[in-house]
Design a protein around this motif. Structure first.
Motif, PDB file in Angstrom:
ATOM      1  N   LEU B  81       0.784  -1.251  -0.026  1.00  0.00           N
ATOM      2  CA  LEU B  81       0.070  -0.028   0.085  1.00  0.00           C
ATOM      3  C   LEU B  81       0.837   1.133   0.009  1.00  0.00           C
ATOM      4  O   LEU B  81       1.931   1.432   0.729  1.00  0.00           O
ATOM      5  CB  LEU B  81      -0.984   0.039   1.311  1.00  0.00           C
ATOM      6  CG  LEU B  81      -2.231  -1.046   0.947  1.00  0.00           C
ATOM      7  CD1 LEU B  81      -2.788  -1.072   2.344  1.00  0.00           C
ATOM      8  CD2 LEU B  81      -3.298  -0.493   0.016  1.00  0.00           C
ATOM      9  N   LEU B  82       0.457   2.264  -0.690  1.00  0.00           N
ATOM     10  CA  LEU B  82       0.891   3.649  -0.768  1.00  0.00           C
ATOM     11  C   LEU B  82       0.013   4.509  -0.123  1.00  0.00           C
ATOM     12  O   LEU B  82      -1.272   4.346  -0.325  1.00  0.00           O
ATOM     13  CB  LEU B  82       1.359   4.024  -2.405  1.00  0.00           C
ATOM     14  CG  LEU B  82       2.234   3.008  -3.054  1.00  0.00           C
ATOM     15  CD1 LEU B  82       2.437   3.295  -4.708  1.00  0.00           C
ATOM     16  CD2 LEU B  82       3.598   2.889  -2.509  1.00  0.00           C
ATOM     17  N   LEU B  83       0.527   5.701   0.143  1.00  0.00           N
ATOM     18  CA  LEU B  83      -0.484   6.827   0.638  1.00  0.00           C
ATOM     19  C   LEU B  83      -1.587   7.092  -0.324  1.00  0.00           C
ATOM     20  O   LEU B  83      -2.552   7.418   0.016  1.00  0.00           O
ATOM     21  CB  LEU B  83       0.397   7.886   0.996  1.00  0.00           C
ATOM     22  CG  LEU B  83       1.427   7.851   2.036  1.00  0.00           C
ATOM     23  CD1 LEU B  83       2.081   9.107   2.452  1.00  0.00           C
ATOM     24  CD2 LEU B  83       0.702   7.462   3.454  1.00  0.00           C
ATOM     25  N   GLY B  84      -1.117   7.014  -1.729  1.00  0.00           N
ATOM     26  CA  GLY B  84      -1.958   7.579  -2.665  1.00  0.00           C
ATOM     27  C   GLY B  84      -3.045   6.408  -2.801  1.00  0.00           C
ATOM     28  O   GLY B  84      -3.995   6.774  -3.776  1.00  0.00           O
ATOM     29  N   ASP B  85      -2.923   5.396  -2.197  1.00  0.00           N
ATOM     30  CA  ASP B  85      -4.099   4.336  -2.294  1.00  0.00           C
ATOM     31  C   ASP B  85      -5.306   4.661  -1.526  1.00  0.00           C
ATOM     32  O   ASP B  85      -6.339   4.118  -1.783  1.00  0.00           O
ATOM     33  CB  ASP B  85      -3.674   2.807  -2.131  1.00  0.00           C
ATOM     34  CG  ASP B  85      -2.476   2.523  -3.031  1.00  0.00           C
ATOM     35  OD1 ASP B  85      -1.690   1.483  -2.420  1.00  0.00           O
ATOM     36  OD2 ASP B  85      -2.502   2.849  -4.245  1.00  0.00           O
ATOM     37  N   SER B  86      -5.158   5.659  -0.831  1.00  0.00           N
ATOM     38  CA  SER B  86      -6.163   6.109   0.237  1.00  0.00           C
ATOM     39  C   SER B  86      -7.372   6.798  -0.855  1.00  0.00           C
ATOM     40  O   SER B  86      -7.236   7.791  -1.496  1.00  0.00           O
ATOM     41  CB  SER B  86      -5.729   7.082   1.140  1.00  0.00           C
ATOM     42  OG  SER B  86      -4.794   6.726   1.933  1.00  0.00           O
ATOM     43  N   ALA B  87      -8.691   5.908  -0.550  1.00  0.00           N
ATOM     44  CA  ALA B  87      -9.653   6.641  -1.590  1.00  0.00           C
ATOM     45  C   ALA B  87     -10.902   5.576  -0.995  1.00  0.00           C
ATOM     46  O   ALA B  87     -10.877   4.709  -0.194  1.00  0.00           O
ATOM     47  CB  ALA B  87      -9.244   5.788  -2.964  1.00  0.00           C
ATOM     48  N   LEU B  88     -11.819   5.958  -1.662  1.00  0.00           N
ATOM     49  CA  LEU B  88     -13.040   4.929  -1.456  1.00  0.00           C
ATOM     50  C   LEU B  88     -13.180   3.958  -2.492  1.00  0.00           C
ATOM     51  O   LEU B  88     -13.236   4.277  -3.885  1.00  0.00           O
ATOM     52  CB  LEU B  88     -14.340   5.967  -1.618  1.00  0.00           C
ATOM     53  CG  LEU B  88     -15.640   5.407  -1.646  1.00  0.00           C
ATOM     54  CD1 LEU B  88     -16.100   4.695  -0.291  1.00  0.00           C
ATOM     55  CD2 LEU B  88     -16.875   6.157  -1.803  1.00  0.00           C
ATOM     56  N   TYR B  89     -13.126   2.875  -2.167  1.00  0.00           N
ATOM     57  CA  TYR B  89     -13.417   1.689  -3.374  1.00  0.00           C
ATOM     58  C   TYR B  89     -14.674   1.145  -3.523  1.00  0.00           C
ATOM     59  O   TYR B  89     -15.396   0.536  -2.543  1.00  0.00           O
ATOM     60  CB  TYR B  89     -12.433   0.532  -2.732  1.00  0.00           C
ATOM     61  CG  TYR B  89     -10.886   0.842  -2.921  1.00  0.00           C
ATOM     62  CD1 TYR B  89     -10.322   1.861  -2.006  1.00  0.00           C
ATOM     63  CD2 TYR B  89     -10.092   0.677  -3.930  1.00  0.00           C
ATOM     64  CE1 TYR B  89      -8.677   2.075  -2.215  1.00  0.00           C
ATOM     65  CE2 TYR B  89      -8.900   1.234  -4.252  1.00  0.00           C
ATOM     66  CZ  TYR B  89      -8.365   1.874  -3.210  1.00  0.00           C
ATOM     67  OH  TYR B  89      -7.054   2.387  -3.530  1.00  0.00           O
ATOM     68  N   LEU B  90     -15.253   1.171  -4.687  1.00  0.00           N
ATOM     69  CA  LEU B  90     -16.528   0.973  -4.778  1.00  0.00           C
ATOM     70  C   LEU B  90     -16.411  -0.410  -5.679  1.00  0.00           C
ATOM     71  O   LEU B  90     -15.922  -0.640  -6.749  1.00  0.00           O
ATOM     72  CB  LEU B  90     -17.358   2.024  -5.856  1.00  0.00           C
ATOM     73  CG  LEU B  90     -17.340   3.429  -5.098  1.00  0.00           C
ATOM     74  CD1 LEU B  90     -17.610   4.514  -6.035  1.00  0.00           C
ATOM     75  CD2 LEU B  90     -18.432   3.321  -4.253  1.00  0.00           C
ATOM     76  N   CYS B  91     -17.616  -1.332  -5.365  1.00  0.00           N
ATOM     77  CA  CYS B  91     -17.802  -2.469  -5.882  1.00  0.00           C
ATOM     78  C   CYS B  91     -19.203  -2.212  -6.863  1.00  0.00           C
ATOM     79  O   CYS B  91     -20.107  -1.271  -6.549  1.00  0.00           O
ATOM     80  CB  CYS B  91     -18.045  -3.451  -5.280  1.00  0.00           C
ATOM     81  SG  CYS B  91     -18.608  -4.979  -6.075  1.00  0.00           S
ATOM     82  N   ALA B  92     -19.575  -2.714  -8.165  1.00  0.00           N
ATOM     83  CA  ALA B  92     -20.830  -2.543  -8.896  1.00  0.00           C
ATOM     84  C   ALA B  92     -20.999  -3.878  -9.416  1.00  0.00           C
ATOM     85  O   ALA B  92     -20.046  -4.611  -9.902  1.00  0.00           O
ATOM     86  CB  ALA B  92     -20.492  -1.618  -9.823  1.00  0.00           C
ATOM     87  N   SER B  93     -22.264  -4.368  -9.787  1.00  0.00           N
ATOM     88  CA  SER B  93     -22.628  -5.231 -10.328  1.00  0.00           C
ATOM     89  C   SER B  93     -23.467  -5.234 -11.350  1.00  0.00           C
ATOM     90  O   SER B  93     -24.348  -4.131 -11.390  1.00  0.00           O
ATOM     91  CB  SER B  93     -22.924  -6.405  -9.351  1.00  0.00           C
ATOM     92  OG  SER B  93     -24.450  -6.167  -8.695  1.00  0.00           O
TER      93      SER B  93
END
Lengths: 114, 113
Positions: B81-93
């Protein structure tokens, strides 16, 4: 240059106003066009889903697609404070491998004040 | 009818660690896609899974990997993990057909410190 451009706003309007949200795009392969609404700390919620050019109406919402100009719009009539959210345009190409691959605009923050 | 569900809702990790995020698709859907949404930005496509295989991938490094299980649920793994990986991770179907729109979950908020 981004494939999809959307004015980030923010946009602030009084209750009852007509709101116009717009996106432009550069990829001619895009065939399906969507508008999502995203409230704070929530995932995007599908509002409108259209194929190719034309208009689609659903209650207070109208989506327009002009493929010749590569321009899509969402109109909200009689806006309500509950419409306050971030609005995201999204689009994708046709074909099986593209089903889940949407390209989004940056999102426009809308506030409707009473 | 349950929509797309994701777990956990929030996660804090340290640089260099690994993380696994989970997603259950909407009932009747067999295709799962993952997106990363940085603050103030639109979601960016990571990859899509169908029939337990990665079918399409966006512009993300190999540190991002995934899996789809026979029941159509899915995992997203991020290594180193990098600091830049900080985010909202969304799953869609969605269903695997031309006119099937994507439905999103509420995401996992990942913070990397």
């Amino acid at each position: 240059q981004k494939e999809v451009e959307q004015d980030p706003g923010p946009l602030s309007v009084p209750e009852g106003a007509i709101v116009s949200l717009n996106c432009t795009y550069s990829n001619s392969a895009f065939q399906y066009f969507m508008w999502y609404r995203q409230y704070s700390r929530k995932g995007p919620e599908l509002l409108m889903y259209t194929y190719s050019s034309g208009n689609k109406e659903d209650g207070r919402f109208t989506a327009q697609v002009d493929k010749s100009s590569k321009y899509i719009s969402l109109f909200i009539r009689d806006s309500q404070p509950s419409d306050s959210a971030t609005y995201l345009c999204a689009m994708r190409a046709a074909g099986g491998t593209s089903y889940g691959k949407l390209t989004f605009g940056q999102g426009t923050i809308l506030t409707v004040h009473p | 009818d349950a929509g797309v569900t994701q777990s956990p809702t929030h996660l804090i990790k340290t640089r260099g660690q690994q993380v696994t995020l989970r997603c259950s698709p909407k009932s009747g859907h067999d295709t799962v896609s993952w997106y990363q949404q940085a603050l103030g930005q639109g979601p960016q496509f990571i990859f899509q899974y169908y029939e337990e295989e990665e079918r399409q991938r966006g512009n993300f490094p190999d540190r991002f990997s995934g899996h789809q299980f026979p029941n159509y649920s899915s995992e997203l793994n991020v290594n180193a993990l990098l600091l830049g990986d900080s985010a909202l991770y969304l799953c869609a179907s969605s269903s695997d057909r031309e006119n099937s729109p994507l439905h999103f979950g509420n995401g996992t908020r990942l913070t990397v410190t």
